[in-house]
Motif scaffolding. Structure first.
Motif, mmCIF file in Angstrom:
data_model
loop_
_atom_site.group_PDB
_atom_site.id
_atom_site.type_symbol
_atom_site.label_atom_id
_atom_site.label_comp_id
_atom_site.label_asym_id
_atom_site.label_seq_id
_atom_site.Cartn_x
_atom_site.Cartn_y
_atom_site.Cartn_z
ATOM 1 N N VAL A 12 -2.533 -2.054 -10.741
ATOM 2 C CA VAL A 12 -2.801 -0.400 -10.571
ATOM 3 C C VAL A 12 -3.873 -0.365 -9.545
ATOM 4 O O VAL A 12 -3.762 0.400 -8.430
ATOM 5 C CB VAL A 12 -2.958 0.195 -11.910
ATOM 6 N N GLN A 13 -4.900 -0.954 -9.370
ATOM 7 C CA GLN A 13 -5.917 -0.526 -8.290
ATOM 8 C C GLN A 13 -5.408 -0.894 -7.315
ATOM 9 O O GLN A 13 -5.709 -0.316 -5.949
ATOM 10 C CB GLN A 13 -7.155 -1.267 -8.817
ATOM 11 N N ASP A 14 -4.940 -2.113 -6.897
ATOM 12 C CA ASP A 14 -4.376 -2.404 -5.691
ATOM 13 C C ASP A 14 -3.222 -1.515 -4.986
ATOM 14 O O ASP A 14 -3.184 -1.359 -4.002
ATOM 15 C CB ASP A 14 -3.652 -4.123 -5.805
ATOM 16 N N ASN A 15 -2.268 -1.115 -6.137
ATOM 17 C CA ASN A 15 -1.176 -0.400 -5.741
ATOM 18 C C ASN A 15 -1.833 1.091 -5.494
ATOM 19 O O ASN A 15 -1.329 1.527 -4.447
ATOM 20 C CB ASN A 15 -0.358 -0.129 -6.788
ATOM 21 N N ALA A 16 -2.768 1.585 -6.227
ATOM 22 C CA ALA A 16 -3.507 2.847 -5.717
ATOM 23 C C ALA A 16 -4.048 2.927 -4.401
ATOM 24 O O ALA A 16 -3.845 3.909 -3.468
ATOM 25 C CB ALA A 16 -4.367 3.426 -7.011
ATOM 26 N N GLU A 17 -4.531 1.772 -4.022
ATOM 27 C CA GLU A 17 -5.427 1.568 -2.826
ATOM 28 C C GLU A 17 -4.233 1.431 -1.589
ATOM 29 O O GLU A 17 -4.660 2.110 -0.487
ATOM 30 C CB GLU A 17 -6.413 0.294 -2.804
ATOM 31 N N ALA A 18 -3.066 0.718 -1.848
ATOM 32 C CA ALA A 18 -2.190 0.705 -0.942
ATOM 33 C C ALA A 18 -1.517 1.938 -0.622
ATOM 34 O O ALA A 18 -1.309 2.282 0.554
ATOM 35 C CB ALA A 18 -1.115 -0.372 -1.411
ATOM 36 N N LEU A 19 -1.259 2.652 -1.698
ATOM 37 C CA LEU A 19 -0.553 4.206 -1.460
ATOM 38 C C LEU A 19 -1.636 5.102 -0.745
ATOM 39 O O LEU A 19 -1.168 5.812 0.034
ATOM 40 C CB LEU A 19 -0.272 4.786 -3.027
ATOM 41 N N SER A 20 -2.921 5.004 -0.940
ATOM 42 C CA SER A 20 -3.859 5.841 -0.409
ATOM 43 C C SER A 20 -3.993 5.736 1.311
ATOM 44 O O SER A 20 -4.415 6.661 1.728
ATOM 45 C CB SER A 20 -5.302 5.553 -0.943
ATOM 46 N N ASP A 24 -2.484 11.193 3.858
ATOM 47 C CA ASP A 24 -3.610 11.763 4.402
ATOM 48 C C ASP A 24 -4.704 11.728 3.315
ATOM 49 O O ASP A 24 -4.366 11.474 2.375
ATOM 50 C CB ASP A 24 -3.361 12.934 5.095
ATOM 51 N N GLU A 25 -5.844 12.024 4.020
ATOM 52 C CA GLU A 25 -7.187 11.681 3.202
ATOM 53 C C GLU A 25 -7.203 12.733 1.875
ATOM 54 O O GLU A 25 -7.733 12.137 0.995
ATOM 55 C CB GLU A 25 -8.444 11.980 4.022
ATOM 56 N N GLU A 26 -6.571 14.013 1.850
ATOM 57 C CA GLU A 26 -6.975 14.701 1.029
ATOM 58 C C GLU A 26 -5.871 14.370 -0.122
ATOM 59 O O GLU A 26 -6.474 14.522 -1.496
ATOM 60 C CB GLU A 26 -6.266 16.210 1.369
ATOM 61 N N VAL A 27 -4.793 13.981 0.225
ATOM 62 C CA VAL A 27 -3.907 13.390 -0.757
ATOM 63 C C VAL A 27 -4.507 11.952 -1.450
ATOM 64 O O VAL A 27 -4.344 12.137 -2.772
ATOM 65 C CB VAL A 27 -2.193 13.082 -0.320
ATOM 66 N N ALA A 28 -5.023 11.191 -0.806
ATOM 67 C CA ALA A 28 -5.454 9.877 -1.109
ATOM 68 C C ALA A 28 -6.687 10.256 -2.116
ATOM 69 O O ALA A 28 -6.815 9.636 -3.071
ATOM 70 C CB ALA A 28 -6.000 9.119 0.073
ATOM 71 N N ASP A 29 -7.466 11.237 -1.840
ATOM 72 C CA ASP A 29 -8.660 11.532 -2.858
ATOM 73 C C ASP A 29 -8.127 12.348 -3.878
ATOM 74 O O ASP A 29 -8.786 11.725 -5.257
ATOM 75 C CB ASP A 29 -9.564 12.691 -1.999
ATOM 76 N N GLU A 30 -7.164 12.810 -4.032
ATOM 77 C CA GLU A 30 -6.441 13.145 -5.322
ATOM 78 C C GLU A 30 -5.910 12.482 -6.163
ATOM 79 O O GLU A 30 -6.001 12.401 -7.106
ATOM 80 C CB GLU A 30 -5.353 14.485 -4.932
ATOM 81 N N MET A 32 -6.998 8.991 -6.057
ATOM 82 C CA MET A 32 -7.852 8.516 -6.667
ATOM 83 C C MET A 32 -8.370 9.048 -7.890
ATOM 84 O O MET A 32 -9.118 8.616 -8.798
ATOM 85 C CB MET A 32 -8.858 7.906 -5.590
ATOM 86 N N GLN A 33 -8.318 10.370 -7.665
ATOM 87 C CA GLN A 33 -9.101 11.079 -9.069
ATOM 88 C C GLN A 33 -8.372 11.025 -10.208
ATOM 89 O O GLN A 33 -8.843 11.215 -11.504
ATOM 90 C CB GLN A 33 -9.230 12.670 -8.493
ATOM 91 N N ARG A 34 -7.128 10.961 -9.971
ATOM 92 C CA ARG A 34 -6.255 10.948 -11.238
ATOM 93 C C ARG A 34 -5.711 9.540 -11.824
ATOM 94 O O ARG A 34 -5.293 9.680 -12.814
ATOM 95 C CB ARG A 34 -4.928 11.633 -10.785
ATOM 96 N N VAL A 35 -5.894 8.572 -11.003
ATOM 97 C CA VAL A 35 -5.829 7.083 -11.706
ATOM 98 C C VAL A 35 -7.208 6.836 -12.324
ATOM 99 O O VAL A 35 -8.338 6.648 -11.780
ATOM 100 C CB VAL A 35 -5.420 6.284 -10.313
ATOM 101 N N ASP A 36 -6.930 6.294 -13.438
ATOM 102 C CA ASP A 36 -8.247 5.710 -14.098
ATOM 103 C C ASP A 36 -8.336 4.286 -13.893
ATOM 104 O O ASP A 36 -7.599 3.555 -14.239
ATOM 105 C CB ASP A 36 -7.583 5.843 -15.616
ATOM 106 N N LEU A 37 -9.433 4.318 -12.919
ATOM 107 C CA LEU A 37 -9.866 2.898 -12.552
ATOM 108 C C LEU A 37 -11.049 2.548 -12.736
ATOM 109 O O LEU A 37 -11.916 3.485 -12.728
ATOM 110 C CB LEU A 37 -9.810 2.771 -10.700
ATOM 111 N N PRO A 38 -11.613 1.242 -13.113
ATOM 112 C CA PRO A 38 -10.602 0.163 -13.077
ATOM 113 C C PRO A 38 -9.822 0.115 -14.096
ATOM 114 O O PRO A 38 -10.613 0.334 -15.360
ATOM 115 C CB PRO A 38 -11.626 -0.946 -12.866
#
Length: 84
Positions: A12-20, A24-30, A32-38
């Motif tokens: 999940v962490q690798d996939n979330a980083e790849a999607l980010s 754009d930065e605003e969507v990426a920030d949102e 990462m806030q919604r994904v429970d990491l690690p």
């Protein structure tokens, strides 16, 4: 192995980083806030089944298994505590 069409919980962490990196930065920030990491996978030793350790099943430093309702890692009894 995980079911077809599902993301491996350990990736999940690798996939979330790849999607980010793709948005754009605003969507990426949102995102990462919604994904429970690690994301942690914990083994319920009484059933032999794995479960996800998240904020929703946390109690302090332990996580409740949905399979047995036990907390992991299991707390060791205090040496001076009275055990029935």
């Amino acid at each position: 192995p995980h079911p077809p069409g599902r993301t491996d919980p350990q990736a999940v962490q690798d996939n979330a980083e790849a999607l980010s990196a793709l948005v754009d930065e605003e969507v990426a920030d949102e995102l990462m806030q919604r994904v429970d990491l690690p994301l942690q996978v914990v083994k319920d030793t009484s059933t032999g089944k794995d479960f996800l350790a998240t904020e929703f099943n946390a109690d302090g430093d332990a996580y409740r298994s949905p399979w047995s309702n036990k907390f992991y890692p299991e707390e060791e009894a205090d040496e001076g505590a009275d055990v029935p």
